[in-house]
Design an enzyme around this catalytic site. Structure first.
Site, PDB file in Angstrom:
ATOM      1  N   CYS A  37     -10.569 -20.568   5.385  1.00  0.00           N
ATOM      2  CA  CYS A  37      -9.225 -20.565   5.960  1.00  0.00           C
ATOM      3  C   CYS A  37      -8.834 -22.001   6.286  1.00  0.00           C
ATOM      4  CB  CYS A  37      -9.218 -19.712   7.221  1.00  0.00           C
ATOM      5  SG  CYS A  37      -7.613 -19.683   8.048  1.00  0.00           S
ATOM      6  N   ARG A  67      -9.334  -5.205  -8.353  1.00  0.00           N
ATOM      7  CA  ARG A  67      -8.282  -4.225  -8.070  1.00  0.00           C
ATOM      8  C   ARG A  67      -6.898  -4.875  -8.089  1.00  0.00           C
ATOM      9  NH1 ARG A  67      -9.567  -1.247  -2.749  1.00  0.00           N
ATOM     10  NH2 ARG A  67      -7.645  -0.171  -3.285  1.00  0.00           N
ATOM     11  N   HIS A  81      -2.689   0.831   5.975  1.00  0.00           N
ATOM     12  CA  HIS A  81      -4.023   0.327   5.638  1.00  0.00           C
ATOM     13  C   HIS A  81      -3.991  -1.104   5.104  1.00  0.00           C
ATOM     14  CE1 HIS A  81      -5.636   4.736   5.301  1.00  0.00           C
ATOM     15  NE2 HIS A  81      -5.445   4.341   6.535  1.00  0.00           N
ATOM     16  N   SER A 118      -4.932  13.017   0.203  1.00  0.00           N
ATOM     17  CA  SER A 118      -5.914  14.084   0.392  1.00  0.00           C
ATOM     18  C   SER A 118      -5.950  14.581   1.837  1.00  0.00           C
ATOM     19  CB  SER A 118      -7.311  13.596  -0.028  1.00  0.00           C
ATOM     20  OG  SER A 118      -7.617  12.395   0.644  1.00  0.00           O
ATOM     21  N   VAL A 178      -2.470   0.221  -0.563  1.00  0.00           N
ATOM     22  CA  VAL A 178      -2.499  -1.220  -0.310  1.00  0.00           C
ATOM     23  C   VAL A 178      -1.944  -1.980  -1.522  1.00  0.00           C
ATOM     24  CG1 VAL A 178      -4.459  -1.034   1.297  1.00  0.00           C
ATOM     25  CG2 VAL A 178      -4.910  -1.433  -1.150  1.00  0.00           C
ATOM     26  N   ASN A 197       1.580  17.593  -3.982  1.00  0.00           N
ATOM     27  CA  ASN A 197       0.216  17.273  -4.435  1.00  0.00           C
ATOM     28  C   ASN A 197      -0.197  18.334  -5.455  1.00  0.00           C
ATOM     29  OD1 ASN A 197      -2.655  16.796  -4.565  1.00  0.00           O
ATOM     30  ND2 ASN A 197      -2.524  15.813  -2.552  1.00  0.00           N
ATOM     31  N   CYS A 225      -9.463 -16.606  12.825  1.00  0.00           N
ATOM     32  CA  CYS A 225      -8.155 -16.793  13.485  1.00  0.00           C
ATOM     33  C   CYS A 225      -7.177 -15.681  13.134  1.00  0.00           C
ATOM     34  CB  CYS A 225      -7.563 -18.157  13.155  1.00  0.00           C
ATOM     35  SG  CYS A 225      -6.828 -18.260  11.499  1.00  0.00           S
TER      36      CYS A 225
END
Ligand code: OAD
Length: 246
Positions: free
Chosen positions: A148, A72, A121, A190, A105, A214, A132
């Site tokens: 990490c 993505r 989000h 939506s 995002v 929309n 952490c």
């Protein structure tokens, strides 16, 4: 297609001091980012996002979920903000206070030039440690989740998954803005995923003019004061042009 902007909307926006916009995946659709509920393509066609974006999926198969986010991220890197994103930057400049809340995002609002975006989000451009919680920029493309720097655990995408709570500071700021705005614009969402979906209803109860942009009906439609039934990349530039002409 011509967009008719009702005079009620230009009047209320013309007098507004505080405006909130809540955006969803529909705003990025015209950039070529598939909406959450659209069919997936290619390698990922047999998966539903609802089954990948969960803590359980990550526990079961971290490499698969990490790979899906890398896919993505690559999709997003290859696209550009569209006229809807750009119009929101112009719109923001007109008001004493303009709060942009997004469920997306993808970071496209920021790439278009919006500042102070509240990411409800999270962001696909970051990961954070399972242990952490340290957030870090993420540009990795393949492989398994990296360890990490704290050495205690691996990193996960810094996004909100199904069943998880929203970042407290972000949802608090969103509720405060919704409670105290003159106009609330709900754009390309939506309106089914809570608590973000509650925000326009909240604003309406406190007297804000609620506007939905929309092409399709949503659970908000019947409660909105103004509905622009168009793609956001068309409706938002038309709205800005109408305000500039008023
Ligand atoms: P959805 O995929 O649920 O809905 C996208 C909405 O955009 C639909 O109502 C479409 O009709 C509308 N739409 C499509 N093309 C459009 C366009 N060109 N202009 C304007 N609107 C358009 O996406 P969201 O509402 O963002 O959460 O979904 C909310 C959350 O559900 C996501 O952030 C994600 C998902 O679960 C998490 O990952 C926690």
């Amino acid at each position: 297609m011509d967009v008719e902007i009702p005079s009620k909307l230009t009047r209320r926006l013309g007098a507004a001091r505080r405006v909130v916009a809540l955006t969803g995946a529909g705003v990025s659709a015209e950039s070529g980012v598939p909406t959450f509920r659209d069919a997936q393509t290619g390698l990922w066609a047999r998966f539903r996002p609802q089954d990948l974006a969960t803590p359980e999926a990550f526990r079961r198969d971290p490499a698969m979920v990490w790979g899906w986010y890398a896919h993505r991220r690559a999709q997003i890197a290859a696209v550009a903000p569209n006229p809807g994103h750009v119009a929101l930057v112009r719109l923001a400049a007109r008001f004493e206070q303009f709060t942009l809340l997004t469920q997306n995002v993808d970071g496209l609002h920021q790439r278009a030039g919006s500042s102070g975006v509240i990411e409800l989000h999270g962001s696909i451009q970051r990961s954070r440690c399972l242990e952490c919680d340290l957030p870090q920029p993420d540009t990795s493309s393949v492989g398994t989740p990296p360890p990490c720097t704290c050495g205690k655990s691996v990193r996960r995408p810094d996004v909100v998954w199904f069943g998880e709570s929203l970042p407290v500071a972000a949802i608090d700021a969103a509720m405060t803005a919704a409670d105290d705005c003159d106009v609330f614009l709900s754009i390309g969402t939506s309106t089914v995923v809570y608590p973000a979906a509650e925000l326009p209803f909240r604003a309406g109860r406190r007297g804000a003019l609620v506007v939905e942009i929309n092409p399709d009906e949503t659970p908000l439609t019947a409660h909105a004061d103004v509905v622009l039934r168009h793609a956001s990349g068309v409706a938002l530039p038309a709205l800005v042009a109408a305000l500039e002409a008023a």
